[in-house]
Scaffold this active site. Structure first.
Site, PDB file in Angstrom:
ATOM      1  N   ASP A   1      25.798 -12.526   4.309  1.00  0.00           N
ATOM      2  CA  ASP A   1      25.501 -13.430   5.280  1.00  0.00           C
ATOM      3  C   ASP A   1      25.713 -14.632   4.346  1.00  0.00           C
ATOM      4  O   ASP A   1      24.972 -14.755   3.428  1.00  0.00           O
ATOM      5  CB  ASP A   1      24.242 -13.374   5.698  1.00  0.00           C
ATOM      6  N   SER A   2      26.052 -15.755   4.994  1.00  0.00           N
ATOM      7  CA  SER A   2      26.357 -17.153   4.184  1.00  0.00           C
ATOM      8  C   SER A   2      24.915 -17.572   3.773  1.00  0.00           C
ATOM      9  O   SER A   2      24.932 -18.604   2.676  1.00  0.00           O
ATOM     10  CB  SER A   2      27.267 -18.051   4.710  1.00  0.00           C
ATOM     11  N   SER A   3      24.068 -17.149   4.426  1.00  0.00           N
ATOM     12  CA  SER A   3      22.577 -17.847   3.965  1.00  0.00           C
ATOM     13  C   SER A   3      22.383 -17.632   2.631  1.00  0.00           C
ATOM     14  O   SER A   3      21.435 -18.087   1.746  1.00  0.00           O
ATOM     15  CB  SER A   3      21.534 -17.405   4.669  1.00  0.00           C
TER      16      SER A   3
ATOM     17  N   ASP B   1      26.764 -20.629   8.716  1.00  0.00           N
ATOM     18  CA  ASP B   1      25.476 -21.296   8.384  1.00  0.00           C
ATOM     19  C   ASP B   1      25.741 -22.267   6.889  1.00  0.00           C
ATOM     20  O   ASP B   1      25.014 -23.172   7.148  1.00  0.00           O
ATOM     21  CB  ASP B   1      24.208 -20.129   7.923  1.00  0.00           C
TER      22      ASP B   1
ATOM     23  N   GLN C   1      19.956 -39.729   7.620  1.00  0.00           N
ATOM     24  CA  GLN C   1      19.738 -38.493   8.426  1.00  0.00           C
ATOM     25  C   GLN C   1      20.688 -38.480   9.829  1.00  0.00           C
ATOM     26  O   GLN C   1      20.711 -37.707  10.492  1.00  0.00           O
ATOM     27  CB  GLN C   1      18.608 -38.507   8.863  1.00  0.00           C
ATOM     28  N   CYS C   2      21.396 -39.761   9.951  1.00  0.00           N
ATOM     29  CA  CYS C   2      22.295 -39.717  11.240  1.00  0.00           C
ATOM     30  C   CYS C   2      23.374 -39.121  10.797  1.00  0.00           C
ATOM     31  O   CYS C   2      24.236 -39.475   9.804  1.00  0.00           O
ATOM     32  CB  CYS C   2      22.373 -41.331  11.117  1.00  0.00           C
TER      33      CYS C   2
ATOM     34  N   THR D   1      29.461 -13.609  10.339  1.00  0.00           N
ATOM     35  CA  THR D   1      29.475 -12.844  11.513  1.00  0.00           C
ATOM     36  C   THR D   1      30.708 -12.426  11.790  1.00  0.00           C
ATOM     37  O   THR D   1      30.759 -11.180  12.300  1.00  0.00           O
ATOM     38  CB  THR D   1      28.905 -13.998  12.666  1.00  0.00           C
TER      39      THR D   1
HETATM   40  N1  ASP Z   1      24.060 -15.772   9.291  1.00  0.00           N
HETATM   41  C1  ASP Z   1      25.602 -15.867   9.666  1.00  0.00           C
HETATM   42  C2  ASP Z   1      26.197 -16.469   8.439  1.00  0.00           C
HETATM   43  O1  ASP Z   1      26.209 -17.408   7.976  1.00  0.00           O
HETATM   44  C3  ASP Z   1      25.951 -16.853  10.768  1.00  0.00           C
HETATM   45  C4  ASP Z   1      27.455 -16.802  11.064  1.00  0.00           C
HETATM   46  O2  ASP Z   1      28.468 -16.374  10.599  1.00  0.00           O
HETATM   47  O3  ASP Z   1      27.647 -17.431  11.911  1.00  0.00           O
HETATM   48  O4  ASP Z   1      26.881 -15.804   7.465  1.00  0.00           O
END
Ligand code: ASP
Length: 343
Positions: A65-67, A98, A279-280, A20
């Site tokens: 996008d880091s996804s 992300d 999960q904690c 982002t």
């Molecule tokens: N989808 C974006 C990413 O991880 C979100 C971000 O950068 O905040 O690349």
């Protein structure tokens, strides 16, 4: 490569990977655009002040996008740092939020013996927008990278300097988006940057080593009440080298009709290393504290202790990529390698 080299000694390399912070608004929403960030940086006069550290900008291709990040991009970031290690006093990685904690964890294992700051940062609002949190995140990250106090892989966000392999993304839309619930902050940036020296890794001598990751088959399974483990039998096979089980509390799983343990035993004898995380967000896994976890231990699973799932995944990639024998991987998953778990 863009720079503000004004002949000053210390220099920071900014590695732009996407995310982002450097995105441009388009008809299809925010997207990373090659060459766009350089223009945005020109609009931040502070980056060119005489008293600001010198920096170069290196842009990766393609910007992501880091996804969409994978082992290939982690390796590429690690390689750039390794090859340019002697030329810079520190590194700032601009990255999407992300999967920032995964990349930070991966680099902490990949760059063995690192003795310079590597600071991952990004923003929730792009630099091109009003109220962007990217401006302070970027400026302060560069200053911290140039100062050279925290010589490890860190994540800087919203005035907090965090250990990268302890970090977790905590909020999808808040500006205070990251924390290390089971580890103290490395520094707080108020009027000055106050370092928590006792929390920072000790200096390492002997030079940095680069251990790229292989595409190790790893799985993460989160348990939930009523989970029908039988459905996972076809997934937890010899095809998986490492499995992270995200369990309840201190490492507990539903005992149900007892169908998980045979599956775990089978995966284990087929060669998989099964690591139990919680999960904690804070606290530690303690296998054997309850009946619901002691069987995991006897089935061959190891404790991830207070490791995050992000760190456990990266550590499995690292150890399998190095070709470490399975028995040693089991032992090392419970031992501290890069500050990812408490001794
Ligand atoms: N989808 C974006 C990413 O991880 C979100 C971000 O950068 O905040 O690349």
């Amino acid at each position: 490569m863009q720079n503000n080299d004004q002949g000053r000694g210390k220099k920071v390399l900014i590695i732009h990977t996407g995310g982002t912070i450097g995105m441009k608004k388009t008809e299809n929403g925010y997207t990373p655009v090659a060459g766009y960030l350089a223009g945005e940086l020109k609009n931040i006069p502070d980056l060119n002040r005489y008293d600001f550290p010198a920096w170069d900008l290196f842009e990766m291709s393609p910007l992501l996008d880091s996804s969409n990040m994978s082992v290939d991009e982690w390796n590429e970031i690690g390689r750039v740092i390794y090859e340019k290690y002697e030329d810079y006093s520190g590194f700032v990685i601009l990255h999407g939020t992300d999967t920032m904690s995964y990349t930070a964890s991966a680099l902490s294992f990949m760059l063995e013996g690192l003795d310079k700051p590597v600071i991952l940062t990004g923003s929730q609002i792009p630099l091109s927008e009003l109220r962007s949190d990217g401006r302070d995140n970027l400026i302060t990250s560069i200053m911290i990278a140039s100062e050279g106090v925290a010589r490890e892989v860190c994540l800087y966000f919203s005035s907090r300097l965090l250990r990268g392999n302890r970090s977790m993304k905590m909020s999808a839309d808040g500006l205070v988006a990251f924390d290390t619930p089971s580890y103290p902050h490395l520094a707080e940036a108020g009027i000055t940057v106050k370092y928590n020296h006792s929390a920072i890794l000790a200096r390492r001598e002997g030079g940095v080593k680069y251990h790229p990751f292989a595409k190790v088959p790893i799985g993460v399974l989160k348990v939930f009440p009523g989970i029908q483990f039988g459905l996972f039998e076809d997934i937890m096979t010899e095809k998986l080298s490492g499995i992270v089980l995200e369990t309840f509390g201190a490492g507990n799983i539903p005992m149900g009709n007892g169908d998980l343990l045979p599956i775990i035993k089978k995966a284990f004898s087929a060669g998989a290393v099964i690591t139990v995380c919680s999960q904690c967000p804070s606290g530690t896994v303690s296998l054997g504290a309850y009946e619901t976890s002691s069987q995991l231990k006897s089935a061959g699973a190891v404790s991830g202790r207070d490791m995050t799932t992000e760190a456990a995944v990266a550590k499995l990639y690292h150890l399998f990529s190095l070709g470490v024998p399975k028995e040693d991987i089991k032992r090392l998953m419970e031992e501290n390698i890069a500050g990812e778990l408490a001794e």
